[in-house]
Design a protein around this motif. Sequence first.
Motif, short mmCIF file in Angstrom:
data_model
loop_
_atom_site.label_atom_id
_atom_site.label_comp_id
_atom_site.label_asym_id
_atom_site.label_seq_id
_atom_site.Cartn_x
_atom_site.Cartn_y
_atom_site.Cartn_z
N SER A 142 0.82 -1.22 0.00
CA SER A 142 0.00 0.00 0.00
C SER A 142 0.85 1.27 0.00
O SER A 142 0.41 2.32 -0.44
N GLU A 143 2.10 1.16 0.46
CA GLU A 143 3.00 2.33 0.45
C GLU A 143 3.37 2.73 -0.97
O GLU A 143 3.77 3.87 -1.21
N VAL A 144 3.24 1.81 -1.92
CA VAL A 144 3.54 2.12 -3.32
C VAL A 144 2.53 3.10 -3.88
O VAL A 144 2.85 3.89 -4.77
N TRP A 145 1.31 3.09 -3.36
CA TRP A 145 0.24 3.91 -3.92
C TRP A 145 0.31 5.36 -3.44
O TRP A 145 -0.70 6.03 -3.35
N ASN A 146 1.47 5.84 -3.14
CA ASN A 146 1.66 7.20 -2.64
C ASN A 146 2.56 7.95 -3.62
O ASN A 146 3.72 7.58 -3.80
N TYR A 147 2.03 8.98 -4.23
CA TYR A 147 2.79 9.72 -5.25
C TYR A 147 4.03 10.40 -4.67
O TYR A 147 5.07 10.46 -5.33
N GLU A 148 3.93 10.89 -3.45
CA GLU A 148 5.10 11.53 -2.83
C GLU A 148 6.20 10.51 -2.59
O GLU A 148 7.38 10.79 -2.83
N ASN A 149 5.84 9.31 -2.13
CA ASN A 149 6.84 8.25 -1.97
C ASN A 149 7.49 7.93 -3.31
O ASN A 149 8.69 7.64 -3.37
N SER A 150 6.69 7.95 -4.36
CA SER A 150 7.21 7.66 -5.69
C SER A 150 8.33 8.63 -6.07
O SER A 150 9.37 8.23 -6.57
N VAL A 151 8.12 9.90 -5.80
CA VAL A 151 9.12 10.92 -6.12
C VAL A 151 10.31 10.82 -5.17
O VAL A 151 11.47 10.90 -5.58
N GLU A 152 10.05 10.62 -3.90
CA GLU A 152 11.11 10.65 -2.88
C GLU A 152 12.03 9.43 -2.91
O GLU A 152 13.11 9.47 -2.35
N GLN A 153 11.63 8.35 -3.58
CA GLN A 153 12.47 7.15 -3.58
C GLN A 153 13.71 7.30 -4.45
O GLN A 153 14.66 6.54 -4.30
N TYR A 154 13.74 8.27 -5.33
CA TYR A 154 14.89 8.44 -6.24
C TYR A 154 15.89 9.42 -5.62
O TYR A 154 15.81 10.62 -5.82
N THR A 155 16.81 8.85 -4.85
CA THR A 155 17.73 9.67 -4.06
C THR A 155 19.15 9.73 -4.62
O THR A 155 20.00 10.38 -4.04
N SER A 156 19.39 9.05 -5.74
CA SER A 156 20.74 9.11 -6.32
C SER A 156 20.94 10.48 -6.98
O SER A 156 19.98 11.24 -7.19
N THR A 157 22.17 10.79 -7.34
CA THR A 157 22.49 12.07 -7.95
C THR A 157 21.59 12.32 -9.15
O THR A 157 21.44 11.45 -10.02
N GLY A 158 20.96 13.47 -9.17
CA GLY A 158 20.04 13.82 -10.25
C GLY A 158 18.64 13.27 -10.06
O GLY A 158 17.78 13.45 -10.92
N GLY A 159 18.40 12.60 -8.93
CA GLY A 159 17.09 12.00 -8.66
C GLY A 159 16.02 13.04 -8.36
O GLY A 159 16.29 14.23 -8.24
N THR A 160 14.80 12.57 -8.23
CA THR A 160 13.65 13.45 -8.08
C THR A 160 13.28 13.78 -6.64
O THR A 160 12.36 14.57 -6.42
N SER A 161 13.97 13.20 -5.67
CA SER A 161 13.61 13.49 -4.28
C SER A 161 13.78 14.99 -4.02
O SER A 161 14.61 15.66 -4.65
N LYS A 162 13.00 15.50 -3.10
CA LYS A 162 13.04 16.94 -2.80
C LYS A 162 14.45 17.37 -2.40
O LYS A 162 14.94 18.41 -2.86
N ALA A 163 15.12 16.57 -1.58
CA ALA A 163 16.48 16.90 -1.15
C ALA A 163 17.42 16.99 -2.35
O ALA A 163 18.25 17.91 -2.43
N ASN A 164 17.30 16.06 -3.30
CA ASN A 164 18.15 16.09 -4.49
C ASN A 164 17.86 17.29 -5.38
O ASN A 164 18.77 17.92 -5.90
N VAL A 165 16.59 17.61 -5.55
CA VAL A 165 16.23 18.75 -6.38
C VAL A 165 16.76 20.04 -5.75
O VAL A 165 17.34 20.88 -6.45
N LEU A 166 16.60 20.18 -4.44
CA LEU A 166 17.11 21.38 -3.77
C LEU A 166 18.63 21.46 -3.86
O LEU A 166 19.19 22.55 -4.03
N LEU A 167 19.30 20.30 -3.78
CA LEU A 167 20.75 20.27 -3.94
C LEU A 167 21.15 20.72 -5.35
O LEU A 167 22.08 21.51 -5.52
N GLN A 168 20.43 20.24 -6.35
CA GLN A 168 20.71 20.64 -7.73
C GLN A 168 20.49 22.14 -7.93
O GLN A 168 21.28 22.81 -8.59
N VAL A 169 19.42 22.67 -7.34
CA VAL A 169 19.15 24.10 -7.43
C VAL A 169 20.28 24.88 -6.77
O VAL A 169 20.78 25.88 -7.33
N ASP A 170 20.72 24.43 -5.61
CA ASP A 170 21.81 25.09 -4.90
C ASP A 170 23.11 25.05 -5.72
O ASP A 170 23.82 26.06 -5.82
N GLU A 171 23.41 23.89 -6.30
CA GLU A 171 24.63 23.77 -7.11
C GLU A 171 24.57 24.68 -8.34
O GLU A 171 25.57 25.32 -8.68
#
Length: 182
Positions: A142-171
């Motif tokens: 049931s955790e798969v059916w969460n759109y935010e989890n879907s985005v946040e699971q991609y944590t590698s460089t260039g990924g879609t997680s909020k932390a990664n996007v903010l890091l890319q914006v900062d860089e």
Amino acid sequence: MPQKKNADSLELIRGKCGRVVGRCTGFMMTVKGLPSAFNKDFQEDKEATFDVYDTMQDVIRVATGVISTLSINRETMYNALSPDMLATDLAYYLVRKGVPFREAHGLSGLVVALAENKNCPMTSLSLADLKIVSTYFEEDVSEVWNYENSVEQYTSTGGTSKANVLLQVDELTTWLEKLKAK
């Protein structure tokens, strides 16, 4: 087309990528084939180089216009989400359970087909329905059916997680500031 909702400008930018990559590939082949001494091969680099430069100048101008006039309607975007967008996430769920991706991809496809046969979204399938497809499905699916989890699971460089996007914006911001300082 009157029903069209996406901006032409972004499609044009996407289309220019093929041209730029093609020119860059051609240039690399010219350079790759050079012997150790200078030859006249480099007369072929000018056309590609100037074309890519001009194309990128246009792309940057168009992208700047898009971003400066962009308005985001969160509610419309959220309402446009559909459960079938999570089919790959379902495959990744199975991979984390030890299923090889090729098999997981096929099982995910079977879940999509099952939902279509039952005339319901994947998210409405019961655990019993999912277990018909694979015994690897458990309560935590049931955790798969969460759109935010879907985005946040991609944590590698260039990924879609909020932390990664903010890091890319900062860089990029730091890079632009250094560029302006020159």
